[in-house]
Structures are given as C-alpha cells and as structure tokens.
Design an enzyme around this catalytic site. Sequence first.
Site, mmCIF file in Angstrom:
data_model
loop_
_atom_site.group_PDB
_atom_site.id
_atom_site.type_symbol
_atom_site.label_atom_id
_atom_site.label_comp_id
_atom_site.label_asym_id
_atom_site.label_seq_id
_atom_site.Cartn_x
_atom_site.Cartn_y
_atom_site.Cartn_z
ATOM 1 N N GLU A 162 0.831 -1.212 0.000
ATOM 2 C CA GLU A 162 0.000 0.000 0.000
ATOM 3 C C GLU A 162 0.867 1.265 0.000
ATOM 4 O O GLU A 162 0.815 2.059 0.941
ATOM 5 C CB GLU A 162 -0.908 0.021 1.229
ATOM 6 C CG GLU A 162 -1.872 -1.142 1.312
ATOM 7 C CD GLU A 162 -2.532 -1.221 2.677
ATOM 8 O OE1 GLU A 162 -2.264 -0.344 3.517
ATOM 9 O OE2 GLU A 162 -3.294 -2.161 2.901
ATOM 10 N N PRO A 163 1.665 1.480 -1.027
ATOM 11 C CA PRO A 163 2.516 2.675 -1.038
ATOM 12 C C PRO A 163 1.700 3.941 -1.262
ATOM 13 O O PRO A 163 0.805 3.977 -2.100
ATOM 14 C CB PRO A 163 3.454 2.413 -2.221
ATOM 15 C CG PRO A 163 2.642 1.548 -3.143
ATOM 16 C CD PRO A 163 1.803 0.681 -2.250
ATOM 17 N N CYS B 45 -0.022 33.694 10.928
ATOM 18 C CA CYS B 45 0.196 34.378 12.202
ATOM 19 C C CYS B 45 0.438 33.340 13.299
ATOM 20 O O CYS B 45 -0.378 33.117 14.183
ATOM 21 C CB CYS B 45 -1.001 35.249 12.550
ATOM 22 S SG CYS B 45 -0.681 36.334 13.939
#
Length: 410
Positions: A268-269, A337
Amino acid sequence: MQLSNNRYVIQGVDLLNLCAEMGTPLYVYDGNKIIEQINTLKKAFDGLPLKIKYATKALSNVSVLKLIKSQGCEVDAVSIQEAHLALLAGFKPHEILFTPNMVGFEEIQEAVTLGLRINIDNISILEQFGDKYGSSVPCCIRINPHIMAGGNHKISTGHIDSKFGISILQMRHVERIVASHSMHIDGLHMHTGSDILESEVFLRGAEILFDAARNFKDLRFLDFGSGFKVAYKEGDITTDLYDLGKKLGQAFRNFCKEYGRELEIWFEPGKYLVSESGYLLVSTNVIKTTPATVFLGVNSGMNHLIRPMMYEAYHHMTNISNPQGVQRMYSVVGYICETDTLGWDRKLSEAKEGDIIATHNTGAYGFSMASNYNSRFRPAEVLIVEGKAHLIRKREEFADLTANQIILDL
C-alpha cells in the site's frame, strides 16, 4: 525538476512560466515520476502475484487517482469519502481496500453496501461485523505486530502503544470470534510505519504475519502495507526495493509452498508513489534581516505544507528564479500568524522579493493536509503528463470560505 538553459523545467514545462500563468502558491506534480515509481515497485517484486494498492490519503486528487489507475494499480482508502473519490476516478468497488481506524460501524456498513473490500483493525468492529454478516461478506484483519519502525514517532504505527491494528497477542481471541461467527477471512494485513530503511523490518513483520496466517485456511492475500523511504535530501538513504523484493519475495514463496497454495502479495505505497513527484512553488514576499537570522518570507506556510511543523520534516528547497546565484543562508518562513517555519537555515541562491522558491518532495501529505487556517485559500494543483501541464484543481476563492456557512442576520 531539471535545469535546462538556465531554467527549471518538468517534462519541458518551464516552471517560471507556469507560475506566471497559474499564480502562486502552486502544487505541481510530475506524472512521469509517479509512473516511474510504480514501475520500480513492479520490477522489484517481478514474478510474484503483486497488487499495488495506492494509499489514497497521501494525495487524493481524482486526476492523480486516474493516472495511478491507468498503470494497473488499485487503492487503499481510510475513509468512506476517499472510497467515493476512488469510485469517481473509475476504480471498481472490489479494487478498493477499505482500512478505516476508529470509525463507527455505520461507516463499515456503508462500505459493505458499496462492495468494497473490508479491512478490520479492532476487536469490537470484528465482533459486530461477524454478528451482522457472518460468512456472507469476506474481510481482512489488520494486525499490530508490535514492531517499532520508521522515522518520526508520529508516523510509526506498528508498535505496542499504537492505536492501529489488533495486537498480535490477541490472535487467539480473534480466532474465537471468527470461529463463533463462521467468518470468512480472506486476507491479513500489517503496516508498521513510514520511512523504513531496512529489509529486516519487513522480514521480521513477515514472519509474524506468516505465523498468524497459519491459523486462517481461506486466505487469498497477505498485505504488507508500505513505509518505503524516499530521499528528502541529497545523499539520503532510501529503501532498497530490489533487496527487499529478493529477500521478502523468497520468504513469501516459501510460506505459500508451506500454506499449500499461492497467495497474492499486496503493498500500500502512498508517499513512495507520489512524494517525489510534487513541488510546492511559492513567491518570496519579504527578505527580513534580524540580528540573528535572515528570514525569507513566502506567500504560503503551514496551512499548505504542515509536515515541517508537525513532523519536523526536511524538504529541500530551490530558488528557481536565480539558478546560478551565490549561496546565502535563510530561514524560510510562511505568512501565517504563528511560527510556521518551512525550512531552517537553508542555503539558497541569493533571493530577492518576487523570486519563486520550489519546495521539493511535497506530493505526499502536502495538499492532502492543507487547510484554510488564517482564512487563507488553498492552492491550485497542476499535473504534468506527456509534457503538458493540466490544471487539476482551481485555486480557492473567497466564496469557497463561506460556501457552507450559514450567516445569521443579527
């Protein structure tokens, strides 16, 4: 990304021209690199009944999913929404492995209704699944092998304190549940984490998975997850897939011979397929000098790439506006911010306001983890395929920020 005639290009597409046309910040993906990674994985495990199940969470743009599908891959989805995106991209329900974590049973039921392959990672859901479906719906079981592996501890998922998977120490309990409900278990799965270097980690996990598999007689596949490490900086060590393919491939063949029939081997890359394809292109807003630091402030931040702040991840950076410039030291920071440093103490070609900075290796968990923090817009996305740049997501506008708000008349 290559330097050609003093300009940075991807498949011949000039990146400065692309920024001028599309604006910044901009996510750009090299489709050829994604295909190259898929082919490397196929070659490493050549001769085995391999299935590549792309981990959708890494980058879930439907156009990217369609490109991956065109290469014969299938997908792993961790939410019902990812599953719907995969269906929209053209994947068949049986090509989608559904591997959620800590979801309510109603989401599992929806996945069954859609016809997805179900992967269960806790005993509570396994019991409910058995009670509801018995032997009528096959499922896979995700095992926690109690292996500490990978890079940052936040992305290590196979250790004893992880929330993922059913502990290998609870397999006798699992076997009782399966037997009492006559459940059809057609696969076993494990995933120990990301950025794994050593083949031995996979081999150690494989032995644990093989040992568990001996108690399930109707398996069709074993899923080894992924975690292959990619290079984030020059000279970085990566997972040697050919060494892994040779060693794990032989161990897998030996087990199948013992088991009595050939099983499919699944991976499952996610990051491995898309990370190196991606670049976040941003504009320099301000060069700010303080007594201690020279800050290079850009029109992006942790709202678009949270990995440096969340995982202390390193991403290489290039000033593509000044390829041959004198090297200077900068701390590259965003316009949020809050402290949102994208790169500490980076050597870049001398920069001026307006220069374009490319952040490398942002194809995985870049846009997919982006937010509207500070009410900023998320970037546009571009996929370059066969030498042509395709806009695959428009830049957000102000209307997108308020689209789902119900504004009271006060």
